[in-house]
Design an enzyme around this catalytic site. Structure first.
Site, PDB file in Angstrom:
ATOM      1  N   ARG A   9       0.818  -1.230   0.000  1.00 27.45           N
ATOM      2  CA  ARG A   9       0.000   0.000   0.000  1.00 27.45           C
ATOM      3  C   ARG A   9       0.848   1.276   0.000  1.00 27.45           C
ATOM      4  NH1 ARG A   9      -2.666  -3.525  -1.086  1.00 27.45           N
ATOM      5  NH2 ARG A   9      -4.731  -4.091  -0.324  1.00 27.45           N
ATOM      6  N   SER A  22     -11.475  -0.298   2.052  1.00 25.88           N
ATOM      7  CA  SER A  22     -11.018  -0.631   3.403  1.00 25.88           C
ATOM      8  C   SER A  22     -10.548   0.642   4.092  1.00 25.88           C
ATOM      9  CB  SER A  22      -9.853  -1.616   3.353  1.00 25.88           C
ATOM     10  OG  SER A  22     -10.298  -2.828   2.813  1.00 25.88           O
ATOM     11  N   GLU A  54      -6.432   3.943   5.794  1.00 34.45           N
ATOM     12  CA  GLU A  54      -5.943   3.724   4.427  1.00 34.45           C
ATOM     13  C   GLU A  54      -6.296   4.884   3.485  1.00 34.45           C
ATOM     14  OE1 GLU A  54      -6.214  -0.292   2.692  1.00 34.45           O
ATOM     15  OE2 GLU A  54      -6.817   0.687   0.844  1.00 34.45           O
TER      16      GLU A  54
HETATM   17  C1  LIG Z   1     -15.462  -0.289  -2.734  1.00 33.59           C
HETATM   18  C2  LIG Z   1     -13.974  -0.072  -2.784  1.00 33.59           C
HETATM   19  C3  LIG Z   1     -13.123  -1.143  -2.860  1.00 33.59           C
HETATM   20  C4  LIG Z   1     -11.728  -0.960  -2.901  1.00 33.59           C
HETATM   21  N1  LIG Z   1     -10.923  -2.052  -2.942  1.00 33.59           N
HETATM   22  C5  LIG Z   1      -9.571  -1.889  -2.967  1.00 33.59           C
HETATM   23  C6  LIG Z   1      -8.703  -3.026  -2.984  1.00 33.59           C
HETATM   24  O1  LIG Z   1      -9.144  -4.163  -3.022  1.00 33.59           O
HETATM   25  N2  LIG Z   1      -7.374  -2.806  -2.993  1.00 33.59           N
HETATM   26  C7  LIG Z   1      -6.837  -1.548  -2.976  1.00 33.59           C
HETATM   27  O2  LIG Z   1      -5.609  -1.431  -2.987  1.00 33.59           O
HETATM   28  N3  LIG Z   1      -7.636  -0.456  -2.954  1.00 33.59           N
HETATM   29  C8  LIG Z   1      -8.977  -0.589  -2.944  1.00 33.59           C
HETATM   30  N4  LIG Z   1      -9.789   0.508  -2.901  1.00 33.59           N
HETATM   31  C9  LIG Z   1      -9.200   1.853  -2.845  1.00 33.59           C
HETATM   32  C10 LIG Z   1      -9.137   2.570  -4.203  1.00 33.59           C
HETATM   33  O3  LIG Z   1     -10.068   2.028  -5.106  1.00 33.59           O
HETATM   34  C11 LIG Z   1      -7.752   2.512  -4.851  1.00 33.59           C
HETATM   35  O4  LIG Z   1      -6.786   3.050  -3.981  1.00 33.59           O
HETATM   36  C12 LIG Z   1      -7.720   3.281  -6.182  1.00 33.59           C
HETATM   37  O5  LIG Z   1      -6.537   2.960  -6.869  1.00 33.59           O
HETATM   38  C13 LIG Z   1      -7.753   4.791  -6.021  1.00 33.59           C
HETATM   39  O6  LIG Z   1      -7.765   5.358  -7.320  1.00 33.59           O
HETATM   40  P1  LIG Z   1      -8.534   6.684  -7.611  1.00 33.59           P
HETATM   41  O7  LIG Z   1      -8.319   7.022  -9.045  1.00 33.59           O
HETATM   42  O8  LIG Z   1      -9.949   6.605  -7.177  1.00 33.59           O
HETATM   43  O9  LIG Z   1      -7.734   7.715  -6.697  1.00 33.59           O
HETATM   44  P2  LIG Z   1      -8.317   8.931  -5.843  1.00 33.59           P
HETATM   45  O10 LIG Z   1      -9.186   8.428  -4.753  1.00 33.59           O
HETATM   46  O11 LIG Z   1      -8.875   9.953  -6.743  1.00 33.59           O
HETATM   47  O12 LIG Z   1      -6.956   9.487  -5.204  1.00 33.59           O
HETATM   48  C14 LIG Z   1      -6.265   8.732  -4.230  1.00 33.59           C
HETATM   49  C15 LIG Z   1      -4.863   9.344  -4.081  1.00 33.59           C
HETATM   50  O13 LIG Z   1      -4.169   9.162  -5.305  1.00 33.59           O
HETATM   51  C16 LIG Z   1      -3.777  10.420  -5.858  1.00 33.59           C
HETATM   52  N5  LIG Z   1      -3.961  10.338  -7.308  1.00 33.59           N
HETATM   53  C17 LIG Z   1      -5.040   9.910  -7.993  1.00 33.59           C
HETATM   54  N6  LIG Z   1      -4.808   9.985  -9.317  1.00 33.59           N
HETATM   55  C18 LIG Z   1      -3.547  10.470  -9.449  1.00 33.59           C
HETATM   56  C19 LIG Z   1      -2.719  10.789 -10.563  1.00 33.59           C
HETATM   57  N7  LIG Z   1      -3.139  10.619 -11.823  1.00 33.59           N
HETATM   58  N8  LIG Z   1      -1.478  11.281 -10.331  1.00 33.59           N
HETATM   59  C20 LIG Z   1      -1.019  11.455  -9.057  1.00 33.59           C
HETATM   60  N9  LIG Z   1      -1.743  11.187  -7.969  1.00 33.59           N
HETATM   61  C21 LIG Z   1      -2.994  10.697  -8.174  1.00 33.59           C
HETATM   62  C22 LIG Z   1      -4.706  11.449  -5.233  1.00 33.59           C
HETATM   63  O14 LIG Z   1      -4.097  12.723  -5.218  1.00 33.59           O
HETATM   64  C23 LIG Z   1      -4.900  10.869  -3.846  1.00 33.59           C
HETATM   65  O15 LIG Z   1      -3.812  11.199  -3.033  1.00 33.59           O
HETATM   66  C24 LIG Z   1     -11.195   0.351  -2.868  1.00 33.59           C
HETATM   67  C25 LIG Z   1     -12.060   1.455  -2.814  1.00 33.59           C
HETATM   68  C26 LIG Z   1     -13.452   1.245  -2.758  1.00 33.59           C
HETATM   69  C27 LIG Z   1     -14.353   2.432  -2.691  1.00 33.59           C
END
Ligand SMILES: Cc1cc2nc3c(=O)[nH]c(=O)nc-3n(C[C@H](O)[C@H](O)[C@H](O)COP(=O)(O)OP(=O)(O)OC[C@H]3O[C@@H](n4cnc5c(N)ncnc54)[C@H](O)[C@@H]3O)c2cc1C
Length: 352
Positions: free
Chosen positions: A170, A246, A347
């Site tokens: 992570r 999570s 997280e």
């Molecule tokens: C129902 C559910 C289930 C999930 N299951 C998992 C799982 O099984 N495993 C897991 O690891 N995670 C899980 N997650 C967490 C999440 O989906 C991941 O961490 C996902 O990769 C976040 O991506 P995002 O584009 O939504 O990022 P965001 O939520 O938009 O951003 C998260 C962070 O990343 C940064 N960020 C986003 N895009 C960029 C970019 N292009 N450049 C630089 N920084 C950036 C943001 O600034 C922020 O700090 C889950 C979430 C939910 C809601």
């Protein structure tokens, strides 16, 4: 969307844009400024605009790992919406704004192995390297070859190789040592055509007992099923799944703590779920600690409750504020620490 806007050469800067709708949790106030970037040139222009004005800038992907304060963000939110998937043999160059799960589905349908266990995770492709997304025995660090990013310190595009990214559980440089420095614009993945699926996770192995070689698609479908049962797939309109995934990381503790943890739970040491983390450390299951401390599925009576399907997911049952989330977080962290002497870490990232 915002009331006012300024149009630059490539992008439009919107003002006072409500952010809750850009997150899966559905909480948070407005952004002072908001830009959607569709290209690397858009990213560069937005970064330059913010730098000239001394405005803080924050990249946003799918908002699935993000908590936003009730007062919002007094800076520029840069929504990375760069699209495009280019295939080059077993490699894929993917725009950071592509939907992660749709990309996984495409690779699985075309019989490329490497991310079948990461099906059903919400968010953008560009968000996955940030916390080295992982599930069911795979993590993105295993397939990321390199990525393109705008380096806000140097003011230019750079290419970072897998080994530059400092991937761990992570973690990467993007959420630790170099937090806030890079805006990921595209990721290059290397997969294995006709490769075997990863079946290292017990829940998955159970599904395929007696079946020697399940297909990649069968494995991805099984992962989605398991996730759905656990409330870890977002179902539109179902508040029991309106979460940021999570909420707590699995804590890594000294092995020496195990007897007192087992004692506090009234079980034998070998009944404490754990995975060897090396160097005299062990990783515990945060969900087990919560449940044994009384924070069971469905816990809570206010707008923020533990999901009825997944102990680790805090959910917004409607109208929750950041303060409500913080209240529930503090109650759980304090309760678990009091019972087990283990301090849980959140997280999702807090913006603001
Ligand atoms: C129902 C559910 C289930 C999930 N299951 C998992 C799982 O099984 N495993 C897991 O690891 N995670 C899980 N997650 C967490 C999440 O989906 C991941 O961490 C996902 O990769 C976040 O991506 P995002 O584009 O939504 O990022 P965001 O939520 O938009 O951003 C998260 C962070 O990343 C940064 N960020 C986003 N895009 C960029 C970019 N292009 N450049 C630089 N920084 C950036 C943001 O600034 C922020 O700090 C889950 C979430 C939910 C809601």
């Amino acid at each position: 969307m915002g009331n006012d806007s300024v149009t630059l050469k490539n992008v439009t800067v919107l003002e006072k844009v409500p952010l809750a709708e850009f997150t899966t949790f559905g909480i948070g106030g407005p952004a002072r400024y908001f830009v959607e970037a569709k290209s690397e040139a858009d990213v560069a222009e937005a970064v330059g605009w913010a730098a000239q004005r001394g405005v803080r800038l924050y990249p946003l992907g799918g908002g699935s790992n993000l908590l936003i304060l009730d007062e919002g963000f007094d800076g520029l939110i840069l929504k990375v919406g760069i699209l495009g998937v280019k295939q080059d043999g077993e490699a894929f160059d993917v725009g950071a704004g592509e939907d992660w799960d749709a990309f996984v589905e495409r690779t699985v349908d075309n019989e490329f192995a490497g991310m079948e266990c990461l099906a059903g995770i919400p968010g953008s492709v560009g968000g996955t390297p940030v916390q080295n997304v992982g599930a069911y025995g795979q993590e993105v660090a295993q397939t990321i070859a390199s990525l393109r990013a705008f380096d806000t310190r140097a003011g230019e595009m750079v290419e970072l190789h897998r080994w530059d990214c400092g991937f761990r559980y992570r973690e990467s440089i993007f959420n630790t040592t170099e937090r806030g420095r890079y805006i990921v614009t595209g990721v290059r993945f290397e997969l294995a055509k006709h490769g075997a699926p990863t079946l290292s996770y017990a829940d998955l192995q159970k599904r395929f007992v007696g079946q020697s070689t399940p297909s990649l698609k069968e494995v991805a479908d099984a992962v989605r099923d398991i996730r759905r049962v656990k409330g870890m797939v977002i179902e539109q309109g179902n508040p029991d799944t309106r979460s940021a995934g999570s909420f707590f990381k699995n804590p890594v503790v000294d092995v020496g703590l195990l007897p007192s943890i087992a004692g506090a739970a009234c079980v034998a040491v070998d009944a404490v779920p754990q995975w060897d983390a090396g160097f005299g450390k062990t990783k515990l299951a945060a969900a087990w600690l919560l449940e044994r401390a009384g924070f069971v599925k469905g816990y809570g009576s206010g707008p923020v409750r533990i999901s009825s399907r997944h102990t680790l997911a805090l959910t917004n049952r409607g109208g929750a504020t950041f303060a409500d989330v913080l209240g529930m977080q503090d109650e759980i962290v304090t309760g678990v620490e009091r019972k087990f002497g283990v301090r849980l870490e959140r997280e999702p990232v807090v913006l603001g």
